[in-house]
Design a protein around this motif. Structure first.
Motif, PDB file in Angstrom:
ATOM      1  N   MET A  39       0.913  -1.128  -0.351  1.00 19.36           N
ATOM      2  CA  MET A  39       0.128   0.120   0.128  1.00 19.36           C
ATOM      3  C   MET A  39       0.765   1.706  -0.143  1.00 19.36           C
ATOM      4  O   MET A  39       0.540   2.248  -0.747  1.00 19.36           O
ATOM      5  CB  MET A  39      -1.671  -0.111   0.996  1.00 19.36           C
ATOM      6  CG  MET A  39      -2.013  -0.599   1.268  1.00 19.36           C
ATOM      7  SD  MET A  39      -3.045  -0.832   2.460  1.00 19.36           S
ATOM      8  CE  MET A  39      -3.820   0.592   2.780  1.00 19.36           C
ATOM      9  N   SER A  40       1.611   1.225   0.655  1.00 23.61           N
ATOM     10  CA  SER A  40       2.780   2.441   0.596  1.00 23.61           C
ATOM     11  C   SER A  40       3.779   2.982  -0.667  1.00 23.61           C
ATOM     12  O   SER A  40       3.908   3.169  -1.078  1.00 23.61           O
ATOM     13  CB  SER A  40       3.801   2.505   2.056  1.00 23.61           C
ATOM     14  OG  SER A  40       4.425   1.566   1.724  1.00 23.61           O
ATOM     15  N   VAL A  41       3.997   1.539  -1.308  1.00 19.65           N
ATOM     16  CA  VAL A  41       4.618   1.694  -2.435  1.00 19.65           C
ATOM     17  C   VAL A  41       3.623   2.072  -3.007  1.00 19.65           C
ATOM     18  O   VAL A  41       3.583   2.960  -4.086  1.00 19.65           O
ATOM     19  CB  VAL A  41       5.190   0.204  -3.325  1.00 19.65           C
ATOM     20  CG1 VAL A  41       5.667   0.643  -4.471  1.00 19.65           C
ATOM     21  CG2 VAL A  41       6.156   0.286  -2.627  1.00 19.65           C
ATOM     22  N   GLY A  42       3.092   1.317  -3.426  1.00 15.51           N
ATOM     23  CA  GLY A  42       1.561   2.218  -4.361  1.00 15.51           C
ATOM     24  C   GLY A  42       0.884   3.393  -4.175  1.00 15.51           C
ATOM     25  O   GLY A  42       0.951   4.174  -5.415  1.00 15.51           O
ATOM     26  N   ALA A  43       1.080   3.638  -2.721  1.00 16.62           N
ATOM     27  CA  ALA A  43       0.319   5.054  -2.766  1.00 16.62           C
ATOM     28  C   ALA A  43       1.410   6.062  -2.549  1.00 16.62           C
ATOM     29  O   ALA A  43       1.452   7.234  -3.424  1.00 16.62           O
ATOM     30  CB  ALA A  43      -0.072   5.525  -1.407  1.00 16.62           C
ATOM     31  N   THR A  44       2.599   6.094  -3.028  1.00 19.14           N
ATOM     32  CA  THR A  44       3.976   7.107  -3.678  1.00 19.14           C
ATOM     33  C   THR A  44       3.859   6.827  -4.403  1.00 19.14           C
ATOM     34  O   THR A  44       4.297   7.759  -5.686  1.00 19.14           O
ATOM     35  CB  THR A  44       5.419   6.600  -2.977  1.00 19.14           C
ATOM     36  OG1 THR A  44       4.953   5.960  -1.566  1.00 19.14           O
ATOM     37  CG2 THR A  44       6.272   6.583  -3.426  1.00 19.14           C
ATOM     38  N   TRP A  45       3.994   6.024  -5.602  1.00 18.25           N
ATOM     39  CA  TRP A  45       3.536   5.750  -6.604  1.00 18.25           C
ATOM     40  C   TRP A  45       2.270   6.455  -7.743  1.00 18.25           C
ATOM     41  O   TRP A  45       2.442   7.292  -8.856  1.00 18.25           O
ATOM     42  CB  TRP A  45       3.238   3.828  -7.412  1.00 18.25           C
ATOM     43  CG  TRP A  45       3.176   4.321  -9.034  1.00 18.25           C
ATOM     44  CD1 TRP A  45       4.292   4.214  -9.860  1.00 18.25           C
ATOM     45  CD2 TRP A  45       2.231   4.283  -9.718  1.00 18.25           C
ATOM     46  NE1 TRP A  45       4.226   3.909 -11.451  1.00 18.25           N
ATOM     47  CE2 TRP A  45       3.143   4.281 -11.544  1.00 18.25           C
ATOM     48  CE3 TRP A  45       1.191   4.541  -9.492  1.00 18.25           C
ATOM     49  CZ2 TRP A  45       1.815   3.804 -12.074  1.00 18.25           C
ATOM     50  CZ3 TRP A  45       0.440   4.524 -10.922  1.00 18.25           C
ATOM     51  CH2 TRP A  45       0.616   3.844 -11.838  1.00 18.25           C
ATOM     52  N   PHE A  46       1.366   6.489  -7.264  1.00 18.58           N
ATOM     53  CA  PHE A  46       0.344   7.230  -7.247  1.00 18.58           C
ATOM     54  C   PHE A  46       0.705   9.016  -7.180  1.00 18.58           C
ATOM     55  O   PHE A  46       0.368   9.363  -7.747  1.00 18.58           O
ATOM     56  CB  PHE A  46      -0.895   6.553  -6.855  1.00 18.58           C
ATOM     57  CG  PHE A  46      -2.308   8.133  -6.435  1.00 18.58           C
ATOM     58  CD1 PHE A  46      -2.795   7.371  -8.117  1.00 18.58           C
ATOM     59  CD2 PHE A  46      -2.500   8.933  -6.356  1.00 18.58           C
ATOM     60  CE1 PHE A  46      -4.237   8.305  -8.089  1.00 18.58           C
ATOM     61  CE2 PHE A  46      -3.659   9.175  -6.488  1.00 18.58           C
ATOM     62  CZ  PHE A  46      -4.561   9.133  -7.448  1.00 18.58           C
ATOM     63  N   ILE A  47       0.694   9.302  -6.076  1.00 18.86           N
ATOM     64  CA  ILE A  47       1.298  10.379  -5.643  1.00 18.86           C
ATOM     65  C   ILE A  47       2.077  11.373  -6.532  1.00 18.86           C
ATOM     66  O   ILE A  47       2.386  12.464  -7.428  1.00 18.86           O
ATOM     67  CB  ILE A  47       1.745  10.646  -4.279  1.00 18.86           C
ATOM     68  CG1 ILE A  47       0.208  10.602  -3.801  1.00 18.86           C
ATOM     69  CG2 ILE A  47       2.194  12.548  -3.751  1.00 18.86           C
ATOM     70  CD1 ILE A  47       0.914  10.515  -1.745  1.00 18.86           C
TER      71      ILE A  47
END
Length: 167
Positions: free
Chosen positions: A33-41
């Motif tokens: 989730m943290s990797v996905g959120a970082t990529w999205f932002i």
């Protein structure tokens, strides 16, 4: 009996195994989730321009350009059988030099509209400060109307009276 001993697992070991599996799955889920959120932002920031930069660009005004209309406008009035005169010097305030130059082509129409508007005003009304301001606003609207009709944009921000004489 050996079969029954292998089939029987200690309940304490079974609970620890479940706990370890749950903790590992939770950690993997949190990392994902943290990797996905970082990529999205990061990708969203690349596609959209900075809001602060947009606001700064919108708030910056171009330099003011003043264009005097010469000669001054002179209008005569007949008030109770007595001749009265109004002389007005006008300066246009614009922000774009190219648009102002394009508007100069239409100066005869603008001057005509202003003279007709000035001569149609009651002398008693324009003799007051409120009347002068109303006249200035009407004159601004008149010039902006011609600019909008001919050029598709208002071009001038304000019309200023640089000299206003009533006699």
């Amino acid at each position: 009996m050996a079969k029954t001993d292998d089939a029987v697992v200690d309940p304490a070991k079974k609970g620890k195994l479940k706990l370890i599996i749950i903790v590992v799955v939770a950690l993997l889920l949190a990392i994902g989730m943290s990797v996905g959120a970082t990529w999205f932002i990061m990708h969203r920031a690349e596609s959209k321009p900075d809001a602060a930069a947009i606001a700064a660009a919108a708030n910056t005004k171009k330099e003011a350009i003043f264009e005097p209309l010469t000669p001054p406008f002179v209008v005569n009035y007949n008030v109770n059988g007595r001749q009265r005169y109004m002389q007005v010097s006008i300066t246009l305030l614009a922000r774009d030099h190219a648009d102002l130059e394009a508007l100069k082509v239409h100066m005869p129409v603008i001057r005509n509209n202003l003279v007709m508007m000035f001569s149609g005003q009651p002398f008693d009304t324009i003799a007051t400060p409120v009347g002068m301001e109303m006249l200035r606003q009407k004159a601004t609207a008149s010039v902006q109307e011609v600019a909008q009709k001919e050029l598709g944009k208002t071009v001038i921000d304000q019309l200023l009276f640089t000299n206003f004489v009533l006699q």
